[in-house]
Design a protein around this motif. Structure first.
Motif, short mmCIF file in Angstrom:
data_model
loop_
_atom_site.label_atom_id
_atom_site.label_comp_id
_atom_site.label_asym_id
_atom_site.label_seq_id
_atom_site.Cartn_x
_atom_site.Cartn_y
_atom_site.Cartn_z
N ILE A 110 -42.06 26.46 -1.94
CA ILE A 110 -43.34 25.84 -1.59
C ILE A 110 -44.22 26.73 -0.69
CG2 ILE A 110 -42.59 24.58 0.50
CD1 ILE A 110 -44.87 23.29 -2.37
N ALA A 111 -43.63 27.79 -0.12
CA ALA A 111 -44.38 28.59 0.87
C ALA A 111 -45.67 29.17 0.31
CB ALA A 111 -43.50 29.71 1.41
N HIS A 112 -45.72 29.37 -1.05
CA HIS A 112 -46.89 30.01 -1.67
C HIS A 112 -48.04 29.02 -1.88
CE1 HIS A 112 -44.94 27.81 -4.87
NE2 HIS A 112 -46.08 27.86 -5.51
N SER A 113 -47.80 27.71 -1.72
CA SER A 113 -48.80 26.71 -2.13
C SER A 113 -50.12 26.87 -1.40
CB SER A 113 -48.25 25.30 -1.89
OG SER A 113 -49.30 24.36 -2.12
N LYS A 114 -51.22 26.80 -2.17
CA LYS A 114 -52.55 26.94 -1.60
C LYS A 114 -53.19 25.57 -1.35
CE LYS A 114 -53.26 31.43 -3.69
NZ LYS A 114 -52.04 31.90 -3.06
N SER A 115 -52.46 24.50 -1.66
CA SER A 115 -53.04 23.16 -1.51
C SER A 115 -53.44 22.84 -0.07
CB SER A 115 -52.05 22.11 -2.03
OG SER A 115 -51.91 22.26 -3.42
N PRO A 116 -52.66 23.25 0.98
CA PRO A 116 -53.09 22.89 2.34
C PRO A 116 -54.48 23.43 2.70
CG PRO A 116 -50.78 23.52 2.36
CD PRO A 116 -51.30 23.83 0.98
N GLN A 117 -54.77 24.70 2.37
CA GLN A 117 -56.10 25.25 2.69
C GLN A 117 -57.19 24.37 2.06
OE1 GLN A 117 -53.42 27.21 1.75
NE2 GLN A 117 -53.95 29.37 1.92
N MET A 118 -56.99 24.06 0.78
CA MET A 118 -58.00 23.34 0.00
C MET A 118 -58.18 21.91 0.51
SD MET A 118 -57.66 22.91 -4.09
CE MET A 118 -56.18 21.92 -4.20
N LEU A 119 -57.06 21.22 0.75
CA LEU A 119 -57.17 19.80 1.13
C LEU A 119 -57.52 19.61 2.60
CD1 LEU A 119 -54.69 18.69 -1.47
CD2 LEU A 119 -56.83 17.49 -1.06
N LEU A 171 -58.01 23.45 -8.31
CA LEU A 171 -59.08 22.81 -7.54
C LEU A 171 -59.31 21.36 -8.00
CD1 LEU A 171 -61.63 22.97 -5.68
CD2 LEU A 171 -62.86 23.83 -7.67
N HIS A 172 -59.45 21.16 -9.30
CA HIS A 172 -59.83 19.83 -9.78
C HIS A 172 -58.66 18.84 -9.72
CE1 HIS A 172 -63.95 20.69 -10.71
NE2 HIS A 172 -63.58 21.82 -11.27
N GLN A 173 -57.40 19.32 -9.92
CA GLN A 173 -56.29 18.37 -9.77
C GLN A 173 -56.18 17.94 -8.31
OE1 GLN A 173 -53.16 18.83 -8.18
NE2 GLN A 173 -53.64 20.92 -7.58
N GLY A 174 -56.51 18.86 -7.38
CA GLY A 174 -56.48 18.52 -5.95
C GLY A 174 -57.61 17.55 -5.60
N ALA A 175 -58.78 17.78 -6.18
CA ALA A 175 -59.93 16.90 -5.91
C ALA A 175 -59.62 15.48 -6.42
CB ALA A 175 -61.17 17.46 -6.59
N LEU A 176 -58.98 15.39 -7.58
CA LEU A 176 -58.65 14.07 -8.13
C LEU A 176 -57.59 13.37 -7.28
CD1 LEU A 176 -58.75 15.13 -11.86
CD2 LEU A 176 -60.09 13.26 -10.88
N ALA A 177 -56.65 14.13 -6.72
CA ALA A 177 -55.64 13.53 -5.82
C ALA A 177 -56.35 12.96 -4.58
CB ALA A 177 -54.60 14.57 -5.43
N PHE A 178 -57.27 13.73 -4.02
CA PHE A 178 -58.04 13.28 -2.85
C PHE A 178 -58.75 11.96 -3.18
CE2 PHE A 178 -61.85 13.01 -0.29
CZ PHE A 178 -61.50 13.50 0.96
N GLU A 179 -59.32 11.89 -4.37
CA GLU A 179 -60.05 10.67 -4.78
C GLU A 179 -59.10 9.47 -4.89
OE1 GLU A 179 -62.48 11.86 -8.18
OE2 GLU A 179 -63.44 13.41 -6.95
N ARG A 230 -63.38 24.43 -2.99
CA ARG A 230 -63.42 25.70 -3.72
C ARG A 230 -63.56 26.88 -2.74
NH1 ARG A 230 -65.33 26.55 -9.01
NH2 ARG A 230 -66.43 24.55 -9.02
N ALA A 231 -64.46 26.73 -1.78
CA ALA A 231 -64.70 27.82 -0.84
C ALA A 231 -63.47 28.10 0.03
CB ALA A 231 -65.91 27.48 0.03
N ALA A 232 -62.64 27.06 0.24
CA ALA A 232 -61.47 27.22 1.11
C ALA A 232 -60.30 27.89 0.41
CB ALA A 232 -61.03 25.85 1.63
N LEU A 233 -60.35 27.96 -0.92
CA LEU A 233 -59.23 28.56 -1.65
C LEU A 233 -59.28 30.07 -1.52
CD1 LEU A 233 -59.02 26.50 -4.96
CD2 LEU A 233 -57.19 26.84 -3.31
N PRO A 234 -58.16 30.70 -1.14
CA PRO A 234 -58.16 32.16 -1.03
C PRO A 234 -58.53 32.78 -2.39
CG PRO A 234 -56.07 31.21 -0.32
CD PRO A 234 -56.87 30.09 -0.90
N GLY A 235 -59.46 33.66 -2.42
CA GLY A 235 -59.89 34.27 -3.68
C GLY A 235 -60.94 33.44 -4.39
N ASN A 236 -61.15 32.20 -3.90
CA ASN A 236 -62.14 31.25 -4.45
C ASN A 236 -61.86 30.88 -5.91
OD1 ASN A 236 -63.46 31.05 -2.10
ND2 ASN A 236 -65.10 32.46 -2.66
N ALA A 237 -62.15 29.62 -6.22
CA ALA A 237 -61.91 29.12 -7.57
C ALA A 237 -63.11 29.41 -8.45
CB ALA A 237 -61.66 27.63 -7.50
#
Ligand code: NAP
Length: 309
Positions: free
Chosen positions: A34-43, A281-289, A302-309
């Motif tokens: 799980i260490a690679h997950s980018k979800s924390p930055q985005m959410l 990005l969009h699966q994370g946005a839907l989870a937030f919703e 999107r802006a928070a994702l490293p490398g940007n989506a």
């Protein structure tokens, strides 16, 4: 001080372990690794933007730890969690309820916790639909789609979603062809409706090494890679440039590189190619919703994702 990765041992003593955390740690992604997950930055960017007093963290949970980890969430005050490899299928039987869409897909990637009850959803398929719309400006239901890796977890979710959307045609491709054939039998009923005919069947299953792929690609609009081929940049492309065609849209679910081996092959063939950042990005946005019953700030995420989506 937040840890990069928490464990089941931490979750067992959540109140003590997170006593100093502000805002409180109330959302997480479970996985192994799980260490690679980018979800924390985005959410976390989304939570901050919306003024929600909660923080999203990574939890390293082994397969055998999943039942206990899920049981501990409600007493620890969690709002929800995302699930990634290897937990998406295993969670189905461990939750209080699973919505119909996640049941059809056969996997859960989002859990919402309310009044002590754990409810499961799947946002991977709908996230892919949004990603294709935003990246290529088209709807899956209008397309002839080929899914590479249809027998894997992500490939199955994507293939079932394409069937539910009513795509024009679906070609299921998998290294172990028996898995693609079994999935084709399962989703066959979706392909019985009235659609424009043509020289090819609406639903097909093929091995990845098939000589027929070149012909099938002539009758395809969108190729989606859901194999893990390309996670390492030294991997070969799942399809060679020599059989790709300029009219194709190529979506690689892998997001570890801007140009994966398949996308480099698409470039060589003159086809349009996009990596998997926008699906993430969009699966994370839907989870937030699902968790907050409000629109997610997609551009902030999107802006928070490293490398940007
Ligand atoms: P999985 O369940 O392990 O499935 C792996 C798939 O890749 C299977 O179809 C497997 O074929 C195939 N495969 C593996 N090695 C191969 C090789 N050397 N040659 C040919 N085929 C090979 O994994 P998963 O969870 O579905 O993940 C698959 C990919 O989707 C990963 O790259 C992941 O990054 C991506 N993904 C992206 C997102 C996103 O939001 N962008 C979300 C989920 C997943 P067999 O059935 O023959 O073994």
């Amino acid at each position: 001080m937040l840890k990069d990765v928490y464990t089941l041992a931490d979750l067992r003593n959540w109140t003590q372990v997170t006593a100093d955390a502000t805002p409180p740690l109330r959302l997480a992604v479970f996985g192994d690794p799980i260490a690679h997950s980018k979800s924390p930055q985005m959410l976390n960017a989304a939570l901050e933007k919306c003024g929600i007093e909660a923080c999203y963290i990574r939890l390293q949970i082994m397969p055998e730890e999943l039942p206990e980890a899920l049981r501990l969430l409600s007493p620890a005050g969690f709002i929800g969690v995302n699930l990634t490899i290897p937990h998406k299928q295993a969670a189905l039987s461990l939750l209080d309820e699973v919505d119909g869409h996640a049941q059809k897909i056969g996997a859960v990637n989002t859990v919402a916790i309310g009044e002590g009850k754990l409810s499961g959803y799947n946002t991977d398929g709908p996230g892919l639909v949004r990603a294709i719309r935003s990246e290529f400006g088209v709807d899956i239901r209008d397309l002839r789609v080929m899914v590479l890796g249809a027998g894997g977890g992500a490939g199955r979710a994507i293939s079932v979603q394409c069937a539910i959307e009513g795509c024009e045609r679906l070609v299921l491709v998998n290294r172990t062809v028996e898995k693609a054939q079994a999935l084709a039998r399962e989703i066959e009923p979706y392909f019985k409706g009235p659609h424009l005919g043509g020289p090819v069947a609406r639903l097909e299953s093929l091995p990845l090494e098939s000589a027929q792929l070149k012909f099938q690609l002539q009758n395809t609009d969108l190729v989606i890679n859901a194999t893990s081929m390309g996670m390492k940049l030294s991997d070969p492309s799942p399809l060679p440039a020599s059989i790709l065609l300029p009219h194709l849209m190529v979506f690689d679910t892998i997001y570890t590189a801007a140009r994966t081996p398949l996308l480099r092959a698409a470039d060589e063939a003159g086809a349009r190619g996009v990596n998997g950042f926008s699906m993430l990005l969009h699966q994370g946005a839907l989870a937030f919703e699902i968790w907050f019953n409000r629109e997610a700030p997609v551009e902030v995420m999107r802006a928070a994702l490293p490398g940007n989506a």
